[in-house]
Design an enzyme around this catalytic site. Structure first.
Site, mmCIF file in Angstrom:
data_model
loop_
_atom_site.group_PDB
_atom_site.id
_atom_site.type_symbol
_atom_site.label_atom_id
_atom_site.label_comp_id
_atom_site.label_asym_id
_atom_site.label_seq_id
_atom_site.Cartn_x
_atom_site.Cartn_y
_atom_site.Cartn_z
ATOM 1 N N GLU A 181 0.590 -0.868 -0.115
ATOM 2 C CA GLU A 181 -0.215 -0.108 0.133
ATOM 3 C C GLU A 181 0.509 0.893 -0.002
ATOM 4 O O GLU A 181 1.810 1.366 0.815
ATOM 5 C CB GLU A 181 -0.846 -0.153 1.030
ATOM 6 C CG GLU A 181 -1.248 1.003 1.904
ATOM 7 C CD GLU A 181 -2.352 1.877 0.486
ATOM 8 O OE1 GLU A 181 -3.437 0.979 -0.131
ATOM 9 O OE2 GLU A 181 -2.411 3.126 0.149
ATOM 10 N N SER A 225 -19.457 6.658 0.539
ATOM 11 C CA SER A 225 -21.432 7.068 0.879
ATOM 12 C C SER A 225 -21.432 6.018 2.462
ATOM 13 O O SER A 225 -22.470 6.334 3.120
ATOM 14 C CB SER A 225 -22.826 6.902 0.254
ATOM 15 O OG SER A 225 -22.518 8.062 -0.832
ATOM 16 N N HIS A 240 -25.088 -1.211 -1.424
ATOM 17 C CA HIS A 240 -26.438 -0.998 -1.914
ATOM 18 C C HIS A 240 -27.132 -2.398 -2.507
ATOM 19 O O HIS A 240 -27.090 -3.233 -2.252
ATOM 20 C CB HIS A 240 -26.167 -0.132 -3.000
ATOM 21 C CG HIS A 240 -25.714 1.025 -3.618
ATOM 22 N ND1 HIS A 240 -26.294 2.177 -3.024
ATOM 23 C CD2 HIS A 240 -24.227 1.669 -3.159
ATOM 24 C CE1 HIS A 240 -25.751 3.266 -3.169
ATOM 25 N NE2 HIS A 240 -24.147 2.959 -3.300
ATOM 26 N N SER A 297 -18.928 2.984 -7.460
ATOM 27 C CA SER A 297 -20.128 2.512 -6.432
ATOM 28 C C SER A 297 -21.164 1.366 -7.876
ATOM 29 O O SER A 297 -21.027 1.460 -9.205
ATOM 30 C CB SER A 297 -20.905 3.476 -6.479
ATOM 31 O OG SER A 297 -22.291 3.093 -6.172
ATOM 32 N N CYS A 305 -16.245 14.637 22.759
ATOM 33 C CA CYS A 305 -17.338 13.976 22.354
ATOM 34 C C CYS A 305 -17.636 12.919 22.212
ATOM 35 O O CYS A 305 -19.069 12.709 22.511
ATOM 36 C CB CYS A 305 -16.900 14.750 21.414
ATOM 37 S SG CYS A 305 -16.256 16.370 20.982
#
Lengths: 474, 418
Positions: free
Chosen positions: A31, A45, A49, A335, A400
């Site tokens: 990598e 996203s 799907h 995608s 947080c």
């Protein structure tokens, strides 16, 4: 000499590596960046799907549906959060409703289960915050959400614990073919391998060229996103799409597995493959697009915006083939690439077999992963046990997300552990909350430096050259 | 464990409230502080200028904190460091955690919220561009430089003229960095005038009003920013963009009260301040939960935090001693005509000792105005101001007698032309 070298540690490369780790072969993943999931996998996203989008007969259609069905078991095995929250493609006119019907029919032909068309009333019952202008929708109950980088890290960890080697900061510069093996020339020296798998994402066209494959091009197309605070995470339950256009599936509004709300992406062709910049216009487009679908999105709760780059192939479909003897491409995985990844991996293995790789199962393959248990996710009993074993679970570093020092140390010492501030963030979400690391970043730097036994000045944000500190004070 | 008063936060607000509660007769007080020492953000504010109102002298942040820490020690007030409060519920049970005790469950009779505030981030502003190292909030940089002893950059641009940004402009300069400029979106500064003079003017650091950063450049480490002039609508004016080379961008673009715990407990939050709605005793919408300091509204001066926190400490003590009167006859204080908000906004005149000091911020820069408090059309009090600005908190005192006379109804605060 190793048996297989996999180029790229994104979702595709890690899925392939995990699949290969089931067999009695030597595998190495190289990598070029500092960590797993640093390219397209880092910023997308995160949608699993259903499979109604891709044209029937394409690899995208086939692998999407296949991949989707594999997710439940895979994520259970890998201890990665996966939620089938459902997808909605909403229409704003009768015209668009016709398109929705077409998607429905295509979905049925692609073999997608649990598809239905619903009217405006039913739609609002499922999603009260949907725009008043929506007249109906395609409802795909098998649509889901997952954290793409968490999944890639999990896949890599399984591969690693089953013997796959990983080498980071290793950029492939050239590949030379010998009689029955390859010499892969990298920024860290040569690696000899009998088989090469190209899972280089945005750069897969370049690797393909080195392998002497038939020319194709990866056209980088970026997508910008806005992420909202967890206070907004329940604003919608399903992933809300609009009717797709030629540019893609359009801007979506979706909860994330972590409980945030995600808006985006737009689609802009770019010239540089690593241009992950956001723009005023782009973010504006994303916000306006999201507001078209969903009402009352509280923009005061935007905590960050980012850009991902899609590896769009000029062929229109995934390129999964053998460019030359002994080599396999898994390229152009845009995608639904995240959804398809587990199925892509199986297909790559078939191709490797065709190329002559003999795959004998390992008897001791361990498929189970236990995810880094963050203190916050433990039940009372586990918390008390964890505190007994390590007091540092009692020190909250990221306010947080309530990430403790014990969690961070775990993330550093895990296989393929975190070495950078972003590495800690990806594995634990420290610094991903509303203050975006304002309070915890200095302390994460301190802990990384202490545990990795380097000076704080050496600690990087993400990649080579991303030093956070420039020296000591006077 | 059961406690009378638990104070969340050991910064200036929590410390002053603790001391005051003890002086008002409460023995059982516990301060919970998440950092490794008491004092809060003051510990990293090593510049001077603190304490003029309270002590009549100029102290550094740590010196100011130390005065209160010494008092806490002297009064034997118990505190726990390295302790993070995870949950507060409306019935005043608290869950906290630290490395020594593990998980701590406390049932409190009264709680004082003193968690302070956090900085707005790049994400909240949605500044376009890449995401390199070298972009950080001014406060994070201040911690690195002043507490940890590390430099965060060599060539600096500061976005926002908030006080921490101004202070860091000087600090970075003194540490040998070149601060190229401070850019401020608004046509006026959001920081204190004295900081502009002492931190920018004295070091010839330019302050560009009506400018903003429109793009961040650089792959791994920041390489520069594009700045642009903005119009009256605060949107960048095309054609005014220019590139400024830098390796560091510090953000000083506002502070947000940290009220996640307050919200969880069900405390009512004011939309404008983002802090709890409080009354004359700094009590929130939940009986027995008090709040003070930057968690209520962001202050310019710690002195006023102290003043407000003493009030909360006193209020909590009275609450424990059942001396805090409850009445339906209340006065509501509101901002109007140029005044964005007023704290406190609910007054029960029975509980007022001598007077109420109303704190407020205006919505723009105004010159030669009266700051006045009115009941209907009747002016209760007014003061003449040469200039008021959103960057400087204003206050107006109203005597107990006056409030007692009004008893119930509404007081509005306005700006009026002279």
């Amino acid at each position: 000499m190793i048996d297989v070298i996999v180029i790229g540690a994104g979702i595709t490369g890690t899925a392939i590596a995990r699949e290969l780790s089931k067999y009695q072969i030597d595998v190495m993943v190289v990598e070029k960046s500092y960590d797993i999931a640093n390219g397209a996998t880092k910023a997308n996203s995160g949608i699993v799907h259903a499979g109604y989008d891709a044209k029937e007969g394409t690899l995208k259609a086939k692998l999407n549906v296949m991949g989707n069905e594999m997710y439940e078991d895979l994520c259970k095995e890998l201890d990665v959060d996966f939620i089938r929250n459902g997808s909605l493609v909403i229409a704003f006119s009768d015209e668009e409703m016709k398109h929705v019907e077409k998607l429905y029919e295509r979905g049925i032909r692609n073999g997608v289960k649990e598809l239905e068309i619903i009217d405006g009333e039913q739609l609002r019952k499922i999603e009260p915050n949907i725009s008043e202008n929506a007249v109906g929708a395609l409802h795909a109950k098998t649509g889901g959400i997952v954290s793409p980088y968490e999944l890639a890290i999990a896949l890599a960890e399984i591969a690693f614990q089953n013997g796959v080697k990983f080498q980071f900061q290793t950029e492939v510069r050239n590949i030379k073919r010998r009689e029955d093996y390859f010499i892969v020339e990298t920024s860290r020296g040569n690696i000899e391998a009998k088989y090469v798998v190209n899972a280089a994402g945005l750069f897969a066209d370049e690797i393909n060229r080195m392998l002497g494959g038939k020319e194709f091009r990866i056209i980088p197309r970026k997508g910008e996103y806005c992420l909202l605070d967890k206070t907004q995470g329940k604003h919608v339950k399903n992933t809300i799409f609009q009717v797709p256009t030629s540019k893609g599936k359009g801007i979506l509004v979706s909860p994330t597995v972590h409980g945030n709300l995600l808006l985006g992406p737009n689609a802009v062709e770019i010239y540089e493959k690593d241009d992950t910049s956001t723009t005023f216009e782009g973010l504006d487009e994303v916000i306006k697009g999201a507001q078209r679908s969903v009402r009352n999105i509280n923009l005061r709760d935007v905590i960050t915006s980012f850009t991902g780059v899609r590896a769009t192939p000029d062929t229109g479909d995934f390129i999964i083939n053998s460019p030359s003897k002994g080599a396999v491409n898994a390229a152009g995985i845009e995608s639904p690439g995240l959804t398809s990844a587990p199925a892509v991996a199986l297909m790559v293995l078939d191709l490797l077999r065709e190329q002559g790789l003999i795959l004998n199962k390992k008897e001791n393959f361990n498929p189970k992963r236990v995810k880094p248990r963050r203190f916050i996710d433990m039940n009372q009993e586990e918390k008390e046990q964890a505190l007994k074993e390590n007091k540092l679970y009692g020190r909250v570093i990221c306010r947080c997300e309530h990430i403790t020092e014990g969690d961070i140390i775990n993330a550093i010492y895990r296989p393929l552990g975190a070495r950078t501030v972003d590495g800690v963030k990806k594995r634990l979400r420290a610094g991903m909350g509303r203050c975006q690391g304002g309070f915890c970043m200095p302390r994460v730097v301190e802990i990384l430096a202490r545990e990795l036994k380097v000076e704080p000045e050496e600690i990087l944000k993400a990649g080579e050259g991303s030093k956070i500190l420039t020296g000591r004070t006077k | 464990m059961e406690r009378e008063i638990v104070i969340i936060g050991g910064g200036p607000a929590g410390l002053a409230a603790a001391v005051e509660a003890r002086k008002n007769g409460i023995e059982d007080i516990l301060i919970l502080e998440r950092d490794k020492s008491l004092g809060g953000i003051l510990q990293q504010c090593i510049h001077n200028g603190f304490g003029l109102h309270i002590f009549g002298e100029q102290l550094t942040g740590p010196e100011y904190a130390d005065r209160f820490i010494k008092e806490v020690e002297k009064l034997n007030i118990e505190y726990k460091l390295d302790t993070m409060v995870l949950h507060i519920s409306s019935d005043k049970t608290i869950q906290a955690i630290n490395p020594e005790d593990g998980i701590i469950n406390i049932k409190a009779k009264a709680i004082i919220l003193a968690m302070g505030c956090r900085e707005r981030t790049r994400g909240a502003l949605n500044i376009p561009g890449t995401r390199p190292a070298g972009v950080l909030t001014a406060g994070a940089a201040q911690r690195f430089v002043n507490i940890e002893g590390h430099m965060v950059g060599k060539k600096v641009v500061i976005l926002g003229s908030g006080d921490i940004g101004l202070i860091m402009a000087r600090r970075m300069t003194l540490e040998g960095a070149k601060v190229e400029m401070v850019v401020e979106l608004m046509p006026y500064s959001t920081g204190l005038k004295r900081n502009i003079v002492q931190c920018l003017d004295d070091f010839n650091i330019p302050l560009l009003f009506s400018h903003t950063v429109v793009r961040i450049h650089g792959k791994e480490r920041l390489e520069g920013v594009t700045i642009a002039k903005v119009g009256d609508d605060r949107k960048p004016i095309p054609g005014t963009e220019r590139f400024v080379e830098c390796d560091t961008l510090l953000l000083s673009v506002g502070l947000i009260p940290e009220n996640e715990l307050s919200r969880e407990a069900g405390v009512k939050i004011n939309d404008i301040t983002s802090g709890p709605v409080v009354d004359e005793s700094m009590q929130t919408s939940i009986d027995g939960i008090f709040a003070c300091g930057n968690v209520v509204h962001v202050h310019d001066l710690v002195d006023f935090v102290t003043e407000e926190s003493r009030l909360a400490g006193r209020g909590a003590a009275k609450y424990i001693k059942k001396e805090l009167k409850k009445s339906d006859e209340r006065i509501y204080a509101k901002g109007n005509g140029g005044v964005r908000y007023v704290v406190p906004c609910i007054i029960n005149s029975e509980n007022v000792d001598n007077e109420v000091n109303f704190f407020m911020r205006v919505d723009n820069v105004y010159r030669n105005v009266y700051l006045c408090a009115k009941q209907g059309d009747t002016v209760i009090t007014k003061v003449k101001k040469q200039m008021v600005s959103p960057g400087e908190m204003e206050h107006l005192k109203i005597k107990r007698e006056v409030l007692k006379q009004i008893k119930k109804g509404e007081i509005t605060f306005h700006l009026e032309e002279v």
